[in-house]
Design a protein around this motif. Sequence first.
Motif, PDB file in Angstrom:
ATOM      1  N   GLY A  91      -2.589 -46.332  80.556  1.00 26.73           N
ATOM      2  CA  GLY A  91      -1.258 -46.750  81.010  1.00 26.73           C
ATOM      3  C   GLY A  91      -1.087 -48.235  81.206  1.00 26.73           C
ATOM      4  O   GLY A  91      -0.140 -48.669  81.873  1.00 26.73           O
ATOM      5  N   LEU A  92      -1.985 -49.047  80.628  1.00 28.07           N
ATOM      6  CA  LEU A  92      -1.858 -50.497  80.743  1.00 28.07           C
ATOM      7  C   LEU A  92      -1.016 -51.016  79.580  1.00 28.07           C
ATOM      8  O   LEU A  92      -1.487 -51.081  78.442  1.00 28.07           O
ATOM      9  N   GLN A  93       0.213 -51.368  79.856  1.00 32.02           N
ATOM     10  CA  GLN A  93       1.149 -51.777  78.813  1.00 32.02           C
ATOM     11  C   GLN A  93       1.995 -52.952  79.284  1.00 32.02           C
ATOM     12  O   GLN A  93       2.306 -53.066  80.469  1.00 32.02           O
ATOM     13  N   ILE A  94       2.362 -53.807  78.333  1.00 30.44           N
ATOM     14  CA  ILE A  94       3.293 -54.894  78.633  1.00 30.44           C
ATOM     15  C   ILE A  94       4.703 -54.325  78.610  1.00 30.44           C
ATOM     16  O   ILE A  94       5.185 -53.876  77.565  1.00 30.44           O
ATOM     17  N   ILE A  95       5.361 -54.332  79.757  1.00 34.55           N
ATOM     18  CA  ILE A  95       6.701 -53.758  79.867  1.00 34.55           C
ATOM     19  C   ILE A  95       7.778 -54.830  79.745  1.00 34.55           C
ATOM     20  O   ILE A  95       8.791 -54.644  79.085  1.00 34.55           O
ATOM     21  N   ALA A  96       7.539 -55.957  80.396  1.00 36.56           N
ATOM     22  CA  ALA A  96       8.545 -57.025  80.399  1.00 36.56           C
ATOM     23  C   ALA A  96       7.856 -58.371  80.338  1.00 36.56           C
ATOM     24  O   ALA A  96       6.694 -58.524  80.737  1.00 36.56           O
ATOM     25  N   LEU A  97       8.562 -59.349  79.800  1.00 35.94           N
ATOM     26  CA  LEU A  97       8.104 -60.734  79.799  1.00 35.94           C
ATOM     27  C   LEU A  97       8.939 -61.512  80.809  1.00 35.94           C
ATOM     28  O   LEU A  97      10.168 -61.398  80.809  1.00 35.94           O
ATOM     29  N   PRO A  98       8.284 -62.280  81.663  1.00 37.76           N
ATOM     30  CA  PRO A  98       9.028 -62.996  82.714  1.00 37.76           C
ATOM     31  C   PRO A  98       9.759 -64.221  82.190  1.00 37.76           C
ATOM     32  O   PRO A  98       9.555 -65.336  82.634  1.00 37.76           O
ATOM     33  N   ILE A  99      10.618 -63.990  81.186  1.00 39.75           N
ATOM     34  CA  ILE A  99      11.414 -65.079  80.608  1.00 39.75           C
ATOM     35  C   ILE A  99      12.866 -64.631  80.645  1.00 39.75           C
ATOM     36  O   ILE A  99      13.349 -63.972  79.733  1.00 39.75           O
ATOM     37  N   GLY A 100      13.532 -64.933  81.712  1.00 39.41           N
ATOM     38  CA  GLY A 100      14.933 -64.572  81.816  1.00 39.41           C
ATOM     39  C   GLY A 100      15.178 -63.076  81.791  1.00 39.41           C
ATOM     40  O   GLY A 100      16.227 -62.624  81.350  1.00 39.41           O
ATOM     41  N   GLY A 101      14.212 -62.278  82.247  1.00 41.97           N
ATOM     42  CA  GLY A 101      14.407 -60.839  82.320  1.00 41.97           C
ATOM     43  C   GLY A 101      14.274 -60.121  80.991  1.00 41.97           C
ATOM     44  O   GLY A 101      14.796 -59.021  80.825  1.00 41.97           O
ATOM     45  N   ILE A 102      13.584 -60.718  80.024  1.00 42.13           N
ATOM     46  CA  ILE A 102      13.445 -60.094  78.707  1.00 42.13           C
ATOM     47  C   ILE A 102      12.558 -58.858  78.809  1.00 42.13           C
ATOM     48  O   ILE A 102      11.436 -58.922  79.302  1.00 42.13           O
ATOM     49  N   MET A 103      13.044 -57.716  78.326  1.00 42.42           N
ATOM     50  CA  MET A 103      12.265 -56.492  78.274  1.00 42.42           C
ATOM     51  C   MET A 103      11.638 -56.359  76.889  1.00 42.42           C
ATOM     52  O   MET A 103      12.234 -56.759  75.875  1.00 42.42           O
ATOM     53  N   VAL A 104      10.442 -55.785  76.825  1.00 48.25           N
ATOM     54  CA  VAL A 104       9.750 -55.634  75.547  1.00 48.25           C
ATOM     55  C   VAL A 104      10.511 -54.690  74.626  1.00 48.25           C
ATOM     56  O   VAL A 104      10.605 -54.897  73.427  1.00 48.25           O
ATOM     57  N   THR A 110      -8.048 -56.702  78.096  1.00 43.21           N
ATOM     58  CA  THR A 110      -7.623 -55.748  79.121  1.00 43.21           C
ATOM     59  C   THR A 110      -7.265 -56.451  80.423  1.00 43.21           C
ATOM     60  O   THR A 110      -6.299 -56.079  81.104  1.00 43.21           O
ATOM     61  N   CYS A 111      -8.038 -57.472  80.782  1.00 38.76           N
ATOM     62  CA  CYS A 111      -7.736 -58.240  82.001  1.00 38.76           C
ATOM     63  C   CYS A 111      -6.343 -58.852  81.927  1.00 38.76           C
ATOM     64  O   CYS A 111      -5.554 -58.761  82.879  1.00 38.76           O
ATOM     65  N   THR A 112      -6.043 -59.488  80.816  1.00 42.49           N
ATOM     66  CA  THR A 112      -4.738 -60.135  80.687  1.00 42.49           C
ATOM     67  C   THR A 112      -3.614 -59.109  80.639  1.00 42.49           C
ATOM     68  O   THR A 112      -2.546 -59.323  81.221  1.00 42.49           O
ATOM     69  N   ILE A 113      -3.846 -57.981  79.960  1.00 41.06           N
ATOM     70  CA  ILE A 113      -2.827 -56.926  79.913  1.00 41.06           C
ATOM     71  C   ILE A 113      -2.611 -56.336  81.299  1.00 41.06           C
ATOM     72  O   ILE A 113      -1.481 -56.022  81.698  1.00 41.06           O
ATOM     73  N   ALA A 114      -3.699 -56.167  82.067  1.00 40.86           N
ATOM     74  CA  ALA A 114      -3.569 -55.613  83.418  1.00 40.86           C
ATOM     75  C   ALA A 114      -2.685 -56.497  84.288  1.00 40.86           C
ATOM     76  O   ALA A 114      -1.933 -56.006  85.140  1.00 40.86           O
ATOM     77  N   ILE A 115      -2.765 -57.819  84.076  1.00 37.82           N
ATOM     78  CA  ILE A 115      -1.900 -58.737  84.830  1.00 37.82           C
ATOM     79  C   ILE A 115      -0.477 -58.688  84.294  1.00 37.82           C
ATOM     80  O   ILE A 115       0.486 -58.501  85.043  1.00 37.82           O
TER      81      ILE A 115
END
Length: 388
Positions: A123-136, A238-243
């Motif tokens: 369940g480790l997934q990139i959901i959103a990018l913290p750039i103006g609320g951009i969702m993946v 995995t570390c970076t994705i977890a963050i």
Amino acid sequence: MKQYLFAIILTGAMSLMLSWGVWQLSMRFKLYPGIRERDVHTTPTPRLGGIAIFLAIALMVLISRANPYFAPFWADPAPIISVLIASALIVGVGAADDIWDLDWMIKLGAQFIAAGIITIGGGLQIIALPIGGIMVGSSWISIVATMMVIVVVMNAVNFIDGLDGLLTGTVLIAAGVLFAYSYLLVRDTGGDNNFNLATFLAAVIVGACAGFLPLNWRPAKLFMGDSGALLLGLLLGTCTIAILSRITPEMLDPDTFGQSMLLGAFIPILLLPIIIVIFPLTDFVLAVLRRMGAGKSPFAPDRKHLHHRMLDLGHSDRDSTLIFYAWTAVLSLSVLLMYVAVRERWPGGYWLGIAFAAVGLAACAVVTFIPPENARRARRRALQEASK
């Protein structure tokens, strides 16, 4: 912090002992390949060090289960268990490749399966990018994007494994900075399971690399091989994705960090995962373009990696390794300094990190492209002797 330091020391001790054991067994049963044309070393050397690194990390993960301090990321065991399963798979395939030289398609397929285990099973997934609320985007886009990130990082890390101690020390530095950043992030945000998991994984990577480095330093007695390189790439990814999987635009709200900390927190979140693998990633991209341009497989081996070019400039093996360490340390520490300077409200704020990067990169460039005269003479003699 004491518990993390204990984890680093214990993992390092286990890694050192297991590496020594793997080396002894490999030498006894002659589990080492011959010298290849692209190799820098001249003595047959075992390449199964990744097994020792994996066992040390796996044992530390199991030990952490009994430590209440690490309970936050064991509250939902799916992510950490998925990491163990994926790591075991990638080490098994990597070790098989180190012994029998598997087809690159088999290795790539195993990498995507391992990434899928972590992304879908954990369940480790990139959901959103913290750039103006951009969702993946949709869940499938998130899954595919996350898997691609992990696979790219794995191969990028694997591509720089060409000199004694190069990959081990580079990952040690990168993981150390990632550990410091994720630890501070947990303190500043309250953290959650994934933040704590990232901090723990970064700590055990540091310990495993520190324990392995004595046998991997020039002249190396033991190489980590594809099993170790792919494993470290998998864990770094995995570390970076977890963050990133828990970073949302809401976390960067001024009410969370404070207006003065906003920029200092924003920059590391976006840049640190990239900075950590910037040189492996650059080498990876250049190699793919170079090989495809020549009509070859993007995974076909050659002797034109960045560390080979360093040797061609006249640097010795050891100096080339130390220069790579310096580049990695300057870039990663500069980004961390941006966060710390703003967090502690130091004069200058994030500009301290930028100034540190400018000075450090200039110094690294001078050392890289202007090798000492004695190094150039030694390189010329070596080339002359090799041509006879």
